[in-house]
Design a protein around this motif. Structure first.
Motif, PDB file in Angstrom:
ATOM      1  N   LEU A 141       1.709   8.999   0.960  1.00 55.35           N
ATOM      2  CA  LEU A 141       2.324   8.851   2.276  1.00 55.35           C
ATOM      3  C   LEU A 141       1.789   7.651   3.050  1.00 55.35           C
ATOM      4  O   LEU A 141       2.543   7.016   3.788  1.00 55.35           O
ATOM      5  CB  LEU A 141       2.118  10.123   3.111  1.00 55.35           C
ATOM      6  N   THR A 142       0.524   7.348   2.912  1.00 49.33           N
ATOM      7  CA  THR A 142      -0.038   6.196   3.627  1.00 49.33           C
ATOM      8  C   THR A 142       0.129   4.924   2.794  1.00 49.33           C
ATOM      9  O   THR A 142       0.498   4.964   1.624  1.00 49.33           O
ATOM     10  CB  THR A 142      -1.525   6.426   3.938  1.00 49.33           C
ATOM     11  N   THR A 161      -7.626  -2.298  13.826  1.00 50.43           N
ATOM     12  CA  THR A 161      -6.546  -2.984  13.122  1.00 50.43           C
ATOM     13  C   THR A 161      -5.312  -2.104  13.093  1.00 50.43           C
ATOM     14  O   THR A 161      -5.410  -0.885  13.179  1.00 50.43           O
ATOM     15  CB  THR A 161      -6.955  -3.336  11.676  1.00 50.43           C
ATOM     16  N   GLU A 162      -4.168  -2.722  13.010  1.00 53.36           N
ATOM     17  CA  GLU A 162      -2.911  -2.009  12.885  1.00 53.36           C
ATOM     18  C   GLU A 162      -2.081  -2.691  11.807  1.00 53.36           C
ATOM     19  O   GLU A 162      -2.310  -3.866  11.488  1.00 53.36           O
ATOM     20  CB  GLU A 162      -2.152  -2.000  14.213  1.00 53.36           C
ATOM     21  N   LEU A 163      -1.123  -1.970  11.256  1.00 49.65           N
ATOM     22  CA  LEU A 163      -0.315  -2.541  10.187  1.00 49.65           C
ATOM     23  C   LEU A 163       1.152  -2.507  10.572  1.00 49.65           C
ATOM     24  O   LEU A 163       1.591  -1.662  11.339  1.00 49.65           O
ATOM     25  CB  LEU A 163      -0.546  -1.796   8.867  1.00 49.65           C
ATOM     26  N   ARG A 164       1.896  -3.430  10.049  1.00 50.08           N
ATOM     27  CA  ARG A 164       3.336  -3.497  10.258  1.00 50.08           C
ATOM     28  C   ARG A 164       3.950  -4.243   9.077  1.00 50.08           C
ATOM     29  O   ARG A 164       3.251  -4.928   8.326  1.00 50.08           O
ATOM     30  CB  ARG A 164       3.673  -4.230  11.557  1.00 50.08           C
ATOM     31  N   TYR A 165       5.261  -4.101   8.933  1.00 53.16           N
ATOM     32  CA  TYR A 165       5.955  -4.796   7.865  1.00 53.16           C
ATOM     33  C   TYR A 165       6.431  -6.140   8.388  1.00 53.16           C
ATOM     34  O   TYR A 165       7.128  -6.229   9.404  1.00 53.16           O
ATOM     35  CB  TYR A 165       7.145  -3.989   7.348  1.00 53.16           C
ATOM     36  N   SER A 166       6.052  -7.218   7.711  1.00 53.70           N
ATOM     37  CA  SER A 166       6.416  -8.571   8.121  1.00 53.70           C
ATOM     38  C   SER A 166       7.655  -9.015   7.356  1.00 53.70           C
ATOM     39  O   SER A 166       7.641  -9.080   6.118  1.00 53.70           O
ATOM     40  CB  SER A 166       5.254  -9.544   7.863  1.00 53.70           C
ATOM     41  N   GLU A 167       8.730  -9.293   8.110  1.00 53.26           N
ATOM     42  CA  GLU A 167       9.951  -9.809   7.497  1.00 53.26           C
ATOM     43  C   GLU A 167       9.726 -11.200   6.932  1.00 53.26           C
ATOM     44  O   GLU A 167      10.305 -11.573   5.902  1.00 53.26           O
ATOM     45  CB  GLU A 167      11.086  -9.840   8.526  1.00 53.26           C
ATOM     46  N   GLU A 168       8.871 -11.989   7.581  1.00 51.35           N
ATOM     47  CA  GLU A 168       8.624 -13.354   7.120  1.00 51.35           C
ATOM     48  C   GLU A 168       7.884 -13.383   5.789  1.00 51.35           C
ATOM     49  O   GLU A 168       8.230 -14.135   4.879  1.00 51.35           O
ATOM     50  CB  GLU A 168       7.816 -14.140   8.174  1.00 51.35           C
ATOM     51  N   GLU A 169       6.838 -12.511   5.682  1.00 54.19           N
ATOM     52  CA  GLU A 169       6.041 -12.519   4.461  1.00 54.19           C
ATOM     53  C   GLU A 169       6.546 -11.515   3.429  1.00 54.19           C
ATOM     54  O   GLU A 169       6.112 -11.549   2.272  1.00 54.19           O
ATOM     55  CB  GLU A 169       4.579 -12.215   4.809  1.00 54.19           C
ATOM     56  N   GLY A 170       7.435 -10.600   3.847  1.00 56.12           N
ATOM     57  CA  GLY A 170       7.985  -9.627   2.911  1.00 56.12           C
ATOM     58  C   GLY A 170       6.989  -8.597   2.431  1.00 56.12           C
ATOM     59  O   GLY A 170       7.128  -8.054   1.332  1.00 56.12           O
ATOM     60  N   ARG A 171       5.997  -8.258   3.262  1.00 58.62           N
ATOM     61  CA  ARG A 171       4.995  -7.270   2.881  1.00 58.62           C
ATOM     62  C   ARG A 171       4.372  -6.674   4.133  1.00 58.62           C
ATOM     63  O   ARG A 171       4.651  -7.109   5.265  1.00 58.62           O
ATOM     64  CB  ARG A 171       3.895  -7.913   2.018  1.00 58.62           C
ATOM     65  N   VAL A 172       3.551  -5.656   3.926  1.00 56.97           N
ATOM     66  CA  VAL A 172       2.833  -5.030   5.031  1.00 56.97           C
ATOM     67  C   VAL A 172       1.598  -5.862   5.349  1.00 56.97           C
ATOM     68  O   VAL A 172       0.829  -6.224   4.449  1.00 56.97           O
ATOM     69  CB  VAL A 172       2.431  -3.588   4.677  1.00 56.97           C
ATOM     70  N   VAL A 173       1.417  -6.194   6.616  1.00 55.15           N
ATOM     71  CA  VAL A 173       0.279  -7.020   7.028  1.00 55.15           C
ATOM     72  C   VAL A 173      -0.567  -6.223   8.018  1.00 55.15           C
ATOM     73  O   VAL A 173      -0.068  -5.371   8.755  1.00 55.15           O
ATOM     74  CB  VAL A 173       0.748  -8.338   7.679  1.00 55.15           C
TER      75      VAL A 173
END
Length: 289
Positions: A141-142, A161-173
Motif C-alpha cells: 500500500l505504501t 519530507t513529503e512525496l508526490r507524483y511528478s508529471e515532469e519526471e514521471g515518478r514519485v519524488v
C-alpha cells in the motif's frame, strides 16, 4: 413458485461451537472469548498453521476472509494478527488470533490459502509484522522506499519530507515539507480555565492587572444611599395635560362627535344605523327587542 433449499442455514448459532473447537485444537489454545455474538480463539503463534488447517479440513471453515493487525503498545507482544474464517456450509464465522512482537515472525498460511500472500503483505506494510515462509513479503500500500509502518500507534504524525507524483519526471519524488503555518497541537482546554501556556500572539495583548480588582465595599461606591433615594422621589416633570378637565375649549380643537347634527334620512327601504358615538338609551334597547 418453487422454493429453493440450501444446505447452509440462514442464521447459525454459536451454541456449543466454542467448546467443540477448543477441544479439537487442544493444547494449541491459549485462551478463548465469546462476546457480541462472535467467537475468538487465541492460539500459540508457532501453531497457527496447524490450527487453521484443522479448522479448514475438519470443521468446514473453508474460506479465509481477512487477515488484520492490531497494535497494543503497552503489551510485551504488542501486535495481534487476526484471522477471520468463514464456513460456507454452516454460514458461521470464527476469529483466530496470535500475538507477536516487532522482531518475531509469524508462520505464513500461504500454504493453506494462496490469498493469504496479499493479506500478509498488507499487515506487514501497515504494522511491520513479518511472516516466516512468505516468499513475496513486499509493501503493498505504501510507496517504494517508504520508512515506517503507518498503523503503528507510535507512528509520527508529522515529518520533514513529503512525496508526490511528478508529471515532469514521471515518478514519485520526495520533497521537504512546506507548511503554511507552524504545526500546532490542540489540547482542548476549557477557555474558562485557561491554558497552561501562552498562545501565539497573546504576549502582545495589553492585559490589565487583576491583582487589585474593583469592588463595591460601601454605598458610595455604587451611588446608593439616602440622598439618592430622596432625589429619586422628587418629581422632575409636569403632570400630563389630560389629568385635569378645565372646561375650556382649546384653540383649533374639533367639535365633540356627540354634538354633531344627525345626517339626513336615507331614501328607500333601508334601516338607519345609529351613530356609533351616541350613547344607547333605554328606548333604543326596547326597540332592539
Amino acid at each position: 413458485m418453487t422454493t429453493v433449499l440450501h444446505s447452509a442455514p440462514k442464521f447459525a448459532s454459536n451454541d456449543g461451537v466454542l467448546e467443540t473447537l477448543s477441544t479439537a485444537l487442544g493444547s494449541m489454545v491459549v485462551s478463548t472469548l465469546e462476546a457480541h455474538g462472535e467467537i475468538s480463539i487465541i492460539v500459540e503463534r508457532d501453531s497457527i498453521e496447524d490450527a487453521l488447517r484443522l479448522l479448514r479440513d475438519e470443521h468446514s471453515y473453508q474460506q479465509l476472509v481477512e487477515i488484520a493487525g492490531v497494535d497494543y503498545p503497552g503489551r510485551a507482544e504488542r501486535f495481534e494478527v487476526v484471522y477471520m474464517l468463514l464456513s460456507l456450509t454452516k454460514n458461521h464465522r470464527v476469529m483466530v488470533k496470535v500475538s507477536t512482537d516487532e522482531d518475531t515472525p509469524v508462520p505464513t498460511v500461504t500454504t493453506l490459502w494462496p490469498v493469504a500472500g496479499w493479506l500478509e503483505r498488507e499487515v506487514f506494510d501497515m504494522y511491520g509484522v513479518t511472516f516466516d515462509g512468505n516468499t513475496d513479503l513486499r509493501r503493498i500500500l505504501t510507496d517504494y522506499g517508504f520508512e515506517g509502518h503507518p498503523f503503528r500507534k507510535d507512528f509520527p504524525l508529522t515529518g520533514y519530507t513529503e512525496l508526490r507524483y511528478s508529471e515532469e519526471e514521471g515518478r514519485v519524488v520526495y520533497e521537504p515539507v512546506e507548511l503554511a503555518q507552524d504545526f500546532r497541537t490542540f489540547d482542548f482546554t476549557s477557555p474558562w480555565e485557561g491554558a497552561d501556556y501562552v498562545l501565539p500572539g497573546d504576549e502582545k495583548a495589553d492585559v490589565p492587572p487583576i491583582d487589585d480588582p474593583k469592588v463595591t465595599e460601601s454605598p458610595k461606591d455604587t451611588g446608593a444611599g439616602a440622598k439618592a433615594d430622596d432625589k429619586a422621589a422628587k418629581k422632575v416633570s409636569a403632570g400630563s395635560p389630560a389629568e385635569k378637565d378645565t372646561g375650556k375649549k382649546a384653540a383649533g380643537a374639533p367639535e365633540a362627535t356627540e354634538d354633531a347634527p344627525d345626517r339626513a334620512a336615507s331614501k328607500g327601504d333601508v334601516e338607519e344605523t345609529k351613530g356609533a358615538t351616541v350613547p344607547e338609551t333605554k328606548s333604543d334597547k326596547e326597540d332592539d327587542k
